[in-house]
Design a protein around this motif. Sequence first.
Motif, PDB file in Angstrom:
ATOM      1  N   PRO A 179      64.493  44.824  45.045  1.00 20.98           N
ATOM      2  CA  PRO A 179      65.460  44.183  44.105  1.00 20.98           C
ATOM      3  C   PRO A 179      64.245  43.466  43.025  1.00 20.98           C
ATOM      4  CG  PRO A 179      64.776  43.386  46.567  1.00 20.98           C
ATOM      5  CD  PRO A 179      63.645  44.537  46.128  1.00 20.98           C
ATOM      6  N   GLY A 180      65.085  42.916  42.294  1.00 21.16           N
ATOM      7  CA  GLY A 180      64.203  42.719  40.722  1.00 21.16           C
ATOM      8  C   GLY A 180      63.798  44.171  40.000  1.00 21.16           C
ATOM      9  N   GLU A 181      63.868  44.946  40.281  1.00 20.85           N
ATOM     10  CA  GLU A 181      63.859  46.258  40.024  1.00 20.85           C
ATOM     11  C   GLU A 181      63.848  47.028  38.674  1.00 20.85           C
ATOM     12  OE1 GLU A 181      63.998  51.240  41.781  1.00 20.85           O
ATOM     13  OE2 GLU A 181      65.764  50.086  41.960  1.00 20.85           O
ATOM     14  N   ILE A 182      62.525  47.346  37.791  1.00 19.01           N
ATOM     15  CA  ILE A 182      62.089  47.510  36.930  1.00 19.01           C
ATOM     16  C   ILE A 182      62.062  49.030  36.396  1.00 19.01           C
ATOM     17  CG2 ILE A 182      62.120  45.396  35.525  1.00 19.01           C
ATOM     18  CD1 ILE A 182      58.888  45.807  35.527  1.00 19.01           C
ATOM     19  N   ALA A 183      62.917  49.757  35.098  1.00 15.26           N
ATOM     20  CA  ALA A 183      62.414  51.279  35.225  1.00 15.26           C
ATOM     21  C   ALA A 183      62.000  51.616  33.956  1.00 15.26           C
ATOM     22  CB  ALA A 183      63.123  52.535  35.213  1.00 15.26           C
ATOM     23  N   GLY A 184      60.666  52.930  33.275  1.00 14.26           N
ATOM     24  CA  GLY A 184      59.458  52.906  32.663  1.00 14.26           C
ATOM     25  C   GLY A 184      58.424  52.041  32.640  1.00 14.26           C
ATOM     26  N   GLY A 185      57.944  52.957  31.350  1.00 12.30           N
ATOM     27  CA  GLY A 185      56.544  52.470  30.748  1.00 12.30           C
ATOM     28  C   GLY A 185      57.131  50.563  29.926  1.00 12.30           C
ATOM     29  N   SER A 186      55.748  50.814  29.994  1.00 11.18           N
ATOM     30  CA  SER A 186      55.626  49.393  28.231  1.00 11.18           C
ATOM     31  C   SER A 186      54.203  49.832  27.947  1.00 11.18           C
ATOM     32  CB  SER A 186      55.860  48.210  29.574  1.00 11.18           C
ATOM     33  OG  SER A 186      54.154  47.595  29.307  1.00 11.18           O
ATOM     34  N   TYR A 187      54.671  49.102  26.697  1.00 12.14           N
ATOM     35  CA  TYR A 187      53.500  48.857  25.552  1.00 12.14           C
ATOM     36  C   TYR A 187      52.209  48.961  26.527  1.00 12.14           C
ATOM     37  CZ  TYR A 187      54.057  43.543  25.524  1.00 12.14           C
ATOM     38  OH  TYR A 187      54.252  42.526  25.914  1.00 12.14           O
ATOM     39  N   GLY A 188      51.872  47.524  27.601  1.00 11.20           N
ATOM     40  CA  GLY A 188      50.412  47.436  28.751  1.00 11.20           C
ATOM     41  C   GLY A 188      50.032  48.735  29.433  1.00 11.20           C
ATOM     42  N   ASP A 189      50.883  49.939  29.749  1.00  9.51           N
ATOM     43  CA  ASP A 189      50.674  50.736  30.485  1.00  9.51           C
ATOM     44  C   ASP A 189      49.619  51.685  30.025  1.00  9.51           C
ATOM     45  OD1 ASP A 189      51.861  49.651  32.512  1.00  9.51           O
ATOM     46  OD2 ASP A 189      54.297  50.104  31.779  1.00  9.51           O
ATOM     47  N   GLU A 190      48.881  51.969  31.214  1.00 11.12           N
ATOM     48  CA  GLU A 190      48.257  53.604  30.066  1.00 11.12           C
ATOM     49  C   GLU A 190      47.738  54.217  30.800  1.00 11.12           C
ATOM     50  OE1 GLU A 190      43.483  53.272  30.551  1.00 11.12           O
ATOM     51  OE2 GLU A 190      44.352  51.025  31.249  1.00 11.12           O
ATOM     52  N   LEU A 191      48.292  54.690  32.154  1.00 18.49           N
ATOM     53  CA  LEU A 191      48.623  55.963  33.081  1.00 18.49           C
ATOM     54  C   LEU A 191      50.105  56.670  33.191  1.00 18.49           C
ATOM     55  CD1 LEU A 191      46.470  54.493  36.674  1.00 18.49           C
ATOM     56  CD2 LEU A 191      45.587  55.241  34.494  1.00 18.49           C
ATOM     57  N   ALA A 192      49.446  58.063  32.818  1.00 14.77           N
ATOM     58  CA  ALA A 192      50.609  58.340  32.372  1.00 14.77           C
ATOM     59  C   ALA A 192      51.449  58.398  33.456  1.00 14.77           C
ATOM     60  CB  ALA A 192      50.621  60.169  32.554  1.00 14.77           C
ATOM     61  N   HIS A 193      51.650  58.410  34.885  1.00  8.67           N
ATOM     62  CA  HIS A 193      52.805  58.016  35.462  1.00  8.67           C
ATOM     63  C   HIS A 193      53.502  57.147  35.485  1.00  8.67           C
ATOM     64  CE1 HIS A 193      49.509  55.336  37.822  1.00  8.67           C
ATOM     65  NE2 HIS A 193      50.515  55.598  38.395  1.00  8.67           N
ATOM     66  N   GLU A 194      52.600  55.845  34.970  1.00 17.31           N
ATOM     67  CA  GLU A 194      53.726  55.084  34.907  1.00 17.31           C
ATOM     68  C   GLU A 194      55.015  54.746  33.916  1.00 17.31           C
ATOM     69  OE1 GLU A 194      50.705  51.469  34.980  1.00 17.31           O
ATOM     70  OE2 GLU A 194      49.843  52.456  34.041  1.00 17.31           O
ATOM     71  N   PHE A 195      54.981  56.439  33.375  1.00 14.98           N
ATOM     72  CA  PHE A 195      55.933  56.855  32.030  1.00 14.98           C
ATOM     73  C   PHE A 195      56.933  57.422  32.852  1.00 14.98           C
ATOM     74  CE2 PHE A 195      51.962  54.532  30.217  1.00 14.98           C
ATOM     75  CZ  PHE A 195      52.331  53.635  28.820  1.00 14.98           C
ATOM     76  N   ALA A 196      56.699  57.499  33.827  1.00 11.27           N
ATOM     77  CA  ALA A 196      57.999  59.006  34.323  1.00 11.27           C
ATOM     78  C   ALA A 196      58.756  58.395  34.787  1.00 11.27           C
ATOM     79  CB  ALA A 196      57.128  59.742  35.768  1.00 11.27           C
ATOM     80  N   VAL A 197      59.602  59.409  34.105  1.00 15.84           N
ATOM     81  CA  VAL A 197      61.098  59.316  34.781  1.00 15.84           C
ATOM     82  C   VAL A 197      61.342  58.523  36.196  1.00 15.84           C
ATOM     83  CG1 VAL A 197      63.600  60.301  34.819  1.00 15.84           C
ATOM     84  CG2 VAL A 197      62.215  60.915  32.912  1.00 15.84           C
ATOM     85  N   ALA A 198      60.488  59.337  37.267  1.00 15.62           N
ATOM     86  CA  ALA A 198      60.717  57.992  38.434  1.00 15.62           C
ATOM     87  C   ALA A 198      59.898  56.680  38.553  1.00 15.62           C
ATOM     88  CB  ALA A 198      60.200  59.402  39.535  1.00 15.62           C
ATOM     89  N   ALA A 199      58.966  56.787  37.394  1.00 10.00           N
ATOM     90  CA  ALA A 199      58.606  55.429  37.735  1.00 10.00           C
ATOM     91  C   ALA A 199      59.279  54.629  37.844  1.00 10.00           C
ATOM     92  CB  ALA A 199      57.072  55.896  36.410  1.00 10.00           C
ATOM     93  N   HIS A 200      59.239  53.260  38.740  1.00 10.05           N
ATOM     94  CA  HIS A 200      60.227  52.333  39.276  1.00 10.05           C
ATOM     95  C   HIS A 200      58.922  50.937  39.321  1.00 10.05           C
ATOM     96  CE1 HIS A 200      63.276  54.679  38.173  1.00 10.05           C
ATOM     97  NE2 HIS A 200      64.188  53.789  38.418  1.00 10.05           N
ATOM     98  N   ALA A 201      59.395  50.298  39.448  1.00  7.34           N
ATOM     99  CA  ALA A 201      58.548  48.971  40.042  1.00  7.34           C
ATOM    100  C   ALA A 201      59.169  47.803  40.493  1.00  7.34           C
ATOM    101  CB  ALA A 201      57.523  48.605  38.839  1.00  7.34           C
TER     102      ALA A 201
END
Length: 133
Positions: free
Chosen positions: A91-113
């Motif tokens: 619930p409250g799912e977001i996808a993609g990285g943001s300008y505040g992220d720094e680790l490569a895996h945070e920008f991956a297609v599969a990265a959801h939070a």
Amino acid sequence: FCAWLAGKARARVRLPSSAEWRQAAGGGDPLRVFPWGETFDASFTVTAFDGTSEPASRRVGTKPADVGPFGHLDLAGNVHEWLSDRAGRIPGEIAGGSYGDELAHEFAVAAHAKADPTQPFSPIGFRILVELP
């Protein structure tokens, strides 16, 4: 916003589901780690850690290399994007990285939070899906 736009467009307008977002970002290719391919390059996307600027969102298309297989821009970085899944994994799912992220895996297609939709958090935006008749 989607309800307002739906009235103007006379079409169904909504946030994409997690599956739809992943399809747009990865094209259904399980080997595509990032929207542009298999290798991370911080200069391809809007992130504070590319060494070019202070942390902040940018106009869509500022980094033209951050493009998915169908031409969608800024899927990996710039801002996280809200998803519509009511019965989804998180619930409250977001996808993609943001300008505040720094680790490569945070920008991956599969990265959801997960994010709390009742709390302000500046690096979150949204992308709309318009269903054609």
